[in-house]
Write a protein that holds these residues in place. Structure first.
Motif, PDB file in Angstrom:
ATOM      1  N   LEU A 356      -2.462   0.812  49.735  1.00 32.92           N
ATOM      2  CA  LEU A 356      -3.389   0.549  49.555  1.00 32.92           C
ATOM      3  C   LEU A 356      -2.398  -1.436  49.351  1.00 32.92           C
ATOM      4  O   LEU A 356      -3.774  -2.652  49.942  1.00 32.92           O
ATOM      5  CB  LEU A 356      -3.924   0.398  47.709  1.00 32.92           C
ATOM      6  N   GLU A 357      -1.329  -1.382  49.107  1.00 30.29           N
ATOM      7  CA  GLU A 357      -0.707  -3.019  49.220  1.00 30.29           C
ATOM      8  C   GLU A 357      -0.548  -3.152  50.811  1.00 30.29           C
ATOM      9  O   GLU A 357      -0.918  -4.501  51.024  1.00 30.29           O
ATOM     10  CB  GLU A 357       0.225  -3.227  48.417  1.00 30.29           C
ATOM     11  N   ASP A 358      -0.239  -2.169  51.647  1.00 29.13           N
ATOM     12  CA  ASP A 358      -0.310  -2.597  53.156  1.00 29.13           C
ATOM     13  C   ASP A 358      -1.547  -2.715  53.826  1.00 29.13           C
ATOM     14  O   ASP A 358      -2.202  -1.730  54.245  1.00 29.13           O
ATOM     15  CB  ASP A 358       0.912  -1.184  53.575  1.00 29.13           C
ATOM     16  N   GLN A 359      -2.368  -4.130  53.692  1.00 27.65           N
ATOM     17  CA  GLN A 359      -3.274  -4.022  54.213  1.00 27.65           C
ATOM     18  C   GLN A 359      -3.567  -3.633  56.280  1.00 27.65           C
ATOM     19  O   GLN A 359      -4.250  -3.648  56.176  1.00 27.65           O
ATOM     20  CB  GLN A 359      -4.003  -5.862  54.474  1.00 27.65           C
ATOM     21  N   LEU A 379     -17.336  -2.076  52.772  1.00 28.26           N
ATOM     22  CA  LEU A 379     -16.296  -1.596  52.714  1.00 28.26           C
ATOM     23  C   LEU A 379     -15.058  -2.222  52.302  1.00 28.26           C
ATOM     24  O   LEU A 379     -13.854  -1.788  51.616  1.00 28.26           O
ATOM     25  CB  LEU A 379     -16.100  -1.004  54.171  1.00 28.26           C
ATOM     26  N   LYS A 380     -15.456  -3.077  52.301  1.00 25.85           N
ATOM     27  CA  LYS A 380     -14.102  -4.520  52.658  1.00 25.85           C
ATOM     28  C   LYS A 380     -14.587  -4.671  50.918  1.00 25.85           C
ATOM     29  O   LYS A 380     -13.275  -4.551  50.065  1.00 25.85           O
ATOM     30  CB  LYS A 380     -15.311  -5.901  52.740  1.00 25.85           C
ATOM     31  N   ASP A 381     -15.462  -4.495  49.700  1.00 26.28           N
ATOM     32  CA  ASP A 381     -15.375  -4.577  48.695  1.00 26.28           C
ATOM     33  C   ASP A 381     -14.822  -3.761  47.767  1.00 26.28           C
ATOM     34  O   ASP A 381     -13.959  -3.542  46.407  1.00 26.28           O
ATOM     35  CB  ASP A 381     -16.810  -4.720  48.098  1.00 26.28           C
ATOM     36  N   PHE A 382     -15.050  -2.563  48.329  1.00 28.67           N
ATOM     37  CA  PHE A 382     -14.459  -0.425  47.847  1.00 28.67           C
ATOM     38  C   PHE A 382     -12.627  -1.458  47.546  1.00 28.67           C
ATOM     39  O   PHE A 382     -12.201  -0.966  46.930  1.00 28.67           O
ATOM     40  CB  PHE A 382     -14.816   0.301  48.628  1.00 28.67           C
ATOM     41  N   LEU A 383     -12.534  -1.770  48.604  1.00 29.13           N
ATOM     42  CA  LEU A 383     -10.643  -2.092  49.192  1.00 29.13           C
ATOM     43  C   LEU A 383     -10.623  -2.862  48.582  1.00 29.13           C
ATOM     44  O   LEU A 383      -9.050  -2.690  47.645  1.00 29.13           O
ATOM     45  CB  LEU A 383     -10.851  -2.536  50.333  1.00 29.13           C
ATOM     46  N   ALA A 384     -11.976  -4.064  47.732  1.00 25.11           N
ATOM     47  CA  ALA A 384     -10.840  -5.252  47.315  1.00 25.11           C
ATOM     48  C   ALA A 384     -10.735  -4.751  46.069  1.00 25.11           C
ATOM     49  O   ALA A 384      -9.908  -5.102  44.686  1.00 25.11           O
ATOM     50  CB  ALA A 384     -11.842  -6.556  47.423  1.00 25.11           C
ATOM     51  N   SER A 390      -4.595  -1.387  41.508  1.00 22.52           N
ATOM     52  CA  SER A 390      -3.668  -1.472  41.845  1.00 22.52           C
ATOM     53  C   SER A 390      -3.110  -2.306  41.250  1.00 22.52           C
ATOM     54  O   SER A 390      -1.631  -2.184  40.836  1.00 22.52           O
ATOM     55  CB  SER A 390      -3.159  -0.668  43.252  1.00 22.52           C
ATOM     56  N   GLU A 391      -3.320  -3.333  41.645  1.00 22.79           N
ATOM     57  CA  GLU A 391      -2.306  -4.468  40.875  1.00 22.79           C
ATOM     58  C   GLU A 391      -2.140  -4.650  39.347  1.00 22.79           C
ATOM     59  O   GLU A 391      -1.655  -5.381  38.343  1.00 22.79           O
ATOM     60  CB  GLU A 391      -2.982  -6.362  41.162  1.00 22.79           C
ATOM     61  N   THR A 392      -3.496  -4.523  38.992  1.00 26.45           N
ATOM     62  CA  THR A 392      -4.015  -4.588  36.860  1.00 26.45           C
ATOM     63  C   THR A 392      -2.794  -2.971  36.785  1.00 26.45           C
ATOM     64  O   THR A 392      -2.150  -3.635  36.000  1.00 26.45           O
ATOM     65  CB  THR A 392      -4.844  -4.317  36.993  1.00 26.45           C
ATOM     66  N   GLN A 393      -2.903  -1.913  37.555  1.00 22.53           N
ATOM     67  CA  GLN A 393      -1.963  -1.240  36.921  1.00 22.53           C
ATOM     68  C   GLN A 393      -0.588  -1.324  37.140  1.00 22.53           C
ATOM     69  O   GLN A 393       0.529  -0.995  35.473  1.00 22.53           O
ATOM     70  CB  GLN A 393      -1.323   0.274  37.810  1.00 22.53           C
TER      71      GLN A 393
END
Length: 407
Positions: A356-359, A379-384, A390-393
């Protein structure tokens, strides 16, 4: 020793119910008769004694002259009391019974117990006395019980008419505390015709004169009755031995109880120590049975549980769990499987977060999918949102690693 055949005339009239002689006139008379019968039969083995009653429906012979003392004493039980005494008829029947005695060498004697009034006059009684004297029959009279003033005089005249060379006697026994047998035991009626009497009578008279104490053990002269003296001595020795055994047993019981309590406590302590040693040996055996790989997994599981601990209570639980794991191989295997699953989950989560980090990679994949619009706002909101998770984890993991480093 005088060889005699004796007939005893019992007074069983209504007067015998009186209690001026303890416990009654009849019972006092019966005791005296038993004593006289024993003295007569033991003074000479060939002596015989008979018994008859003078009141009731008539004169009745209970026992003809015999040497069987048991038979003589048994006839005294269950006699009926009542009526008036027929003194003359009783004496005549007794004379007739003595006439038909088996051993003609035996001297004849009649003993009369008179405890009731005498209705015959003095002349009639003197005539009967002269007849007895003619037939060589001696007469002894026991006068007891206050009935009338003329009775002693009449009885004295009767004995005087029979007496020949002082072979007949009369005894007047007043009412009082002294038993009838105690008075007779020292008289010629009991001891004999001036010859000292038999050994039994002499011993009994000596005991009475000494206040009831004969000076022998148990009050029995071993020269007269050695079997009775021996039986009494053996019985006394057995009783003494039984009492000594009972006292010894009573003294030993407290010491036995104390020893039993000490043994019980020591056995309990030994059992508890054995149980502790056994449980320790079992734990050691289970600990040695684990392989090296299982031991490594256990150490890893313990370290992870220690890393995830957040309070003292959790540490205590982990310590308890570690002890349980060491003692139970099945529990160790279950923890191993759970550790592997948790490792897989963590690795998969890390891979997803990297993707997910690789856009650019995510955009190429979405463009290649048929019917998917990469510019769709939803779709953009879901990816965000996925990227934010992932950043929080990632941040949480970094914080936990810093905490572990501080610890």
């Amino acid at each position: 020793m005088v060889l005699e055949a004796t007939m005893i005339c019992i007074d069983n009239s209504e007067w015998m119910r009186n209690g001026d002689y303890s416990p009654s006139r009849y019972q006092a008379q019966a005791d005296a008769i038993n004593l006289i019968c024993g003295a007569k039969t033991q003074s000479n083995p060939e002596n015989t004694v008979g018994v008859l009653t003078m009141a009731g429906k008539g004169v009745r012979v209970l026992v003809t002259p015999t040497s069987d003392l048991g038979k003589i004493l048994a006839c005294m039980h269950g006699l009926e009391i009542g009526g008036e005494t027929n003194l003359t008829a009783g004496i005549q029947v007794a004379q007739l019974a003595l006439k038909h005695r088996q051993n003609k060498k035996q001297q004849q004697r009649i003993i009369v117990f008179a405890g009731s009034p005498t209705k015959y006059d003095k002349k009639t009684l003197e005539a009967i006395g002269r007849k007895l004297k003619k037939n060589s029959v001696a007469l002894d009279v026991v006068d007891f019980g206050e009935c009338d003033d003329t009775k002693p005089e009449k009885l004295d005249a009767l004995v005087a008419s029979v007496n020949n060379s002082d072979n007949s006697h009369i005894v007047h026994v007043p009412a009082g505390q002294n038993a009838l047998s105690d008075v007779l035991i020292s008289t010629p009626i009991f001891t004999g015709d001036g010859e000292g009497g038999s050994g039994f009578a002499a011993a009994a008279a000596a005991a009475a004169s000494a206040g009831g104490m004969s000076g022998f053990d148990f009050g029995v002269d071993p020269n007269i009755d050695p079997e009775l003296a021996l039986a009494l001595r053996i019985s006394m020795e057995e009783e003494r031995a039984r009492q000594e055994a009972a006292a010894k047993k009573a003294s030993e019981e407290p010491s036995k109880q104390e020893k039993g309590g000490e043994q019980a406590s020591s056995s309990d302590d030994a059992n508890m120590s054995e149980a502790v040693d056994t449980s320790a040996d079992v734990a050691d055996d289970k600990r040695h049975n684990l392989t090296d790989g299982e031991a490594a997994l256990l150490q890893q599981a313990l370290s992870m549980s220690m890393d995830g601990a957040k309070s003292g209570s959790v540490d205590m639980v982990d310590a308890d769990m570690s002890d349980a794991i060491v003692e139970d191989p099945e529990l160790a295997y279950a923890l191993q499987m759970s550790v592997q699953e948790s490792a897989r989950d963590s690795s998969s989560q890390s891979d997803v977060s990297k993707v997910l980090e690789d856009q650019s990679f995510v955009s190429s994949i979405l463009n290649s999918l048929p019917g998917v619009d990469p510019n769709d706002p939803s779709l953009k909101d879901f990816l965000a949102s996925l990227q934010g998770q992932s950043e929080t984890q990632k941040k949480q993991n970094e914080d936990e690693s810093e905490k572990d480093g501080d610890k």
